[in-house]
Design a protein around this motif. Structure first.
Motif, mmCIF file in Angstrom:
data_model
loop_
_atom_site.group_PDB
_atom_site.id
_atom_site.type_symbol
_atom_site.label_atom_id
_atom_site.label_comp_id
_atom_site.label_asym_id
_atom_site.label_seq_id
_atom_site.Cartn_x
_atom_site.Cartn_y
_atom_site.Cartn_z
ATOM 1 N N VAL A 141 3.431 1.294 -6.978
ATOM 2 C CA VAL A 141 3.895 1.894 -5.736
ATOM 3 C C VAL A 141 4.760 3.091 -6.081
ATOM 4 C CG1 VAL A 141 5.141 1.504 -3.591
ATOM 5 C CG2 VAL A 141 3.824 -0.345 -4.604
ATOM 6 N N GLU A 142 4.488 4.222 -5.446
ATOM 7 C CA GLU A 142 5.224 5.456 -5.729
ATOM 8 C C GLU A 142 5.738 6.051 -4.434
ATOM 9 O OE1 GLU A 142 2.332 7.982 -7.486
ATOM 10 O OE2 GLU A 142 2.367 6.932 -9.400
ATOM 11 N N THR A 144 7.599 9.822 -2.754
ATOM 12 C CA THR A 144 8.159 11.153 -2.915
ATOM 13 C C THR A 144 9.567 11.102 -2.353
ATOM 14 O OG1 THR A 144 5.987 12.098 -2.533
ATOM 15 C CG2 THR A 144 7.853 13.587 -2.378
ATOM 16 N N ILE A 145 10.552 11.539 -3.136
ATOM 17 C CA ILE A 145 11.922 11.520 -2.643
ATOM 18 C C ILE A 145 12.205 12.830 -1.913
ATOM 19 C CG2 ILE A 145 14.370 11.353 -3.278
ATOM 20 C CD1 ILE A 145 12.999 8.812 -3.980
ATOM 21 N N ASP A 146 12.652 12.714 -0.657
ATOM 22 C CA ASP A 146 13.039 13.893 0.099
ATOM 23 C C ASP A 146 14.262 14.519 -0.568
ATOM 24 O OD1 ASP A 146 12.809 15.005 3.268
ATOM 25 O OD2 ASP A 146 14.708 15.324 2.243
ATOM 26 N N ARG A 147 14.195 15.831 -0.845
ATOM 27 C CA ARG A 147 15.267 16.505 -1.599
ATOM 28 C C ARG A 147 16.610 16.437 -0.885
ATOM 29 N NH1 ARG A 147 10.960 15.997 -4.603
ATOM 30 N NH2 ARG A 147 10.454 17.707 -5.993
ATOM 31 N N PHE A 148 16.589 16.401 0.454
ATOM 32 C CA PHE A 148 17.862 16.408 1.178
ATOM 33 C C PHE A 148 18.396 15.003 1.431
ATOM 34 C CE2 PHE A 148 16.260 20.636 2.497
ATOM 35 C CZ PHE A 148 17.287 21.374 1.925
ATOM 36 N N SER A 205 -0.446 14.267 -14.498
ATOM 37 C CA SER A 205 0.825 14.943 -14.755
ATOM 38 C C SER A 205 1.996 14.013 -14.477
ATOM 39 C CB SER A 205 0.945 16.209 -13.918
ATOM 40 O OG SER A 205 1.224 15.894 -12.581
ATOM 41 N N ARG A 206 1.755 12.925 -13.728
ATOM 42 C CA ARG A 206 2.849 11.974 -13.553
ATOM 43 C C ARG A 206 2.603 10.672 -14.298
ATOM 44 N NH1 ARG A 206 1.174 12.541 -8.007
ATOM 45 N NH2 ARG A 206 0.223 10.653 -7.196
ATOM 46 N N GLY B 71 12.959 19.943 1.923
ATOM 47 C CA GLY B 71 13.086 18.584 1.390
ATOM 48 C C GLY B 71 11.858 18.115 0.640
ATOM 49 N N VAL B 117 2.292 20.654 -17.308
ATOM 50 C CA VAL B 117 3.049 19.608 -17.981
ATOM 51 C C VAL B 117 2.592 18.239 -17.499
ATOM 52 C CG1 VAL B 117 4.972 19.403 -16.344
ATOM 53 C CG2 VAL B 117 5.401 19.065 -18.749
ATOM 54 N N SER B 118 2.561 17.276 -18.397
ATOM 55 C CA SER B 118 2.348 15.904 -17.927
ATOM 56 C C SER B 118 3.250 14.948 -18.692
ATOM 57 C CB SER B 118 0.882 15.508 -18.010
ATOM 58 O OG SER B 118 0.464 15.407 -19.320
#
Lengths: 241, 241
Positions: A141-142, A144-148, A205-206, B71, B117-118
């Motif tokens: 499970v992944e 995306t973290i909101d930057r704010f 890439s991740r 964000g 990049v990975s």
């Protein structure tokens, strides 16, 4: 043009980090995963499609030779059937993997000849070991973290199915050699190394899809060390780059 | 655009304070922990997902370059496919990490090229040492103190699983370099330093996830000192900031 030999190159693909090659969900299962991996419908075991191997190796070789121009698989002829500028450079790649579009000019088609390499689908080699741990595949499970806000953003969590690190697959690549074919095997060996240095399948890439070829048989000994591929530098030299 | 080199940057991630990167509970175990860390289902060992490394380093770099706007992971194009205002500033980040959304304009896509990049998933390097102490992971119990009563408030204790301080993981980052790629390695080095200065995984602000890169190989020597990253000031200068 005469057939000289057909080499069968076999061995093991070791999965070093979870592998995701997407399959399709024919049926919707309650509690089923969103992004399944490709599986054999008879055995329900994951496999590595030859198409993924061939596609990734080909594209890496195209980048290595510097012949990528419009994002499509490289061709030696344009739409009208005329030789492209990069004809000589791309010829070896096209001999090995096939041309991006059908070659209509019979003289050029004769010069290139049929596609030399074929990558078989790879079946699971250590099924029992995986089944013992109840881990033919894993769920990751992944978010995306909101930057704010610092919390989950962008449509909530992604649930990905992966073949876990530690799985092993049997591969088989066949290479047809005609008289006067030169250097094609060295390009294949370099392409396999490039795949090891990058990754196979989705989300590379991740962290997904690091693999290693081992127990390689059938490839000329000069490309190998203890059944594994030699270093990138060595293989580049052997391919004349 | 021609592939020049693929750098493989490897080394050790040392866990300085307990690390929590959340996993999912497929099965509910009696006496099981509420908030497990992510583990390989075959070996049951915790690992550091490449997605966590990549996501955190990318977001720190975005803050460093001042390109965060809504964000979300930064893009060089908007929804309609047009160049955004910060195109030139964000270009390097997007070359390195990939664009937030798919670039449909083939001219812009060609200018950016594939993701360079990975970050591979990182496996445990000192498993035996941890197993000897029976401490592959630790359980940490936390409470929120009610400001008036001075006792446990807010829904009782939280039980968190963590990888203990002292654990070590092997990392591998591959960096694809094309001819005319400049400065991308310096951004990566700076991003790794930013991660050391902040933290990895969850609950960083309350002490979790301090890490350090060591025994670094494959990164240019100018970014390193005794196999570790140089100071933040030095790396900022080297990245041209």
């Amino acid at each position: 043009m005469k057939l000289k030999d057909i080499k069968e190159i076999t061995g093991i693909i070791e999965i070093k980090t979870g592998l995701h090659i997407g399959g399709s969900n024919d049926e919707i299962k309650i509690g089923g995963i969103d992004n399944p991996v490709i599986k054999n419908p008879l055995t329900n075991e994951p496999y590595i499609p030859g198409s993924s191997l061939k596609g990734k190796i080909r594209s890496l070789i195209e980048w290595q030779f510097g012949v990528v121009d419009d994002g499509k698989p490289v061709s030696v002829v344009d739409k009208d059937g005329n030789k492209k500028k990069n004809f000589e450079k791309a010829k070896k790649i096209v001999k090995l993997f096939g041309n991006g579009i059908t070659i209509k000019n019979s003289q050029i088609a004769k010069e290139i000849g049929p596609t030399r390499v074929s990558f078989a689908d790879c079946s699971l080699a250590n099924k029992d070991e995986l089944l013992e741990k109840n881990a033919l595949t894993e769920e990751k499970v992944e978010v995306t973290i909101d930057r704010f806000t610092g919390s989950v953003g962008g449509g909530g969590p992604r649930r990905m199915e992966r073949v876990p690190a530690g799985a092993k697959f049997r591969f088989s690549i066949s290479l047809v050699e005609f008289e006067r074919d030169k250097d094609l095997e060295s390009i294949l060996a370099l392409g396999m190394k490039l795949l090891e240095l990058t990754n196979l399948g989705g989300n590379g890439s991740r962290g997904y899809g690091k693999i290693e070829f081992s127990e390689i048989k059938g490839l000329d000994e000069k490309y190998l060390e203890n059944g594994k591929l030699k270093s990138y530098e060595d293989l580049k030299k052997l391919a004349g780059l």
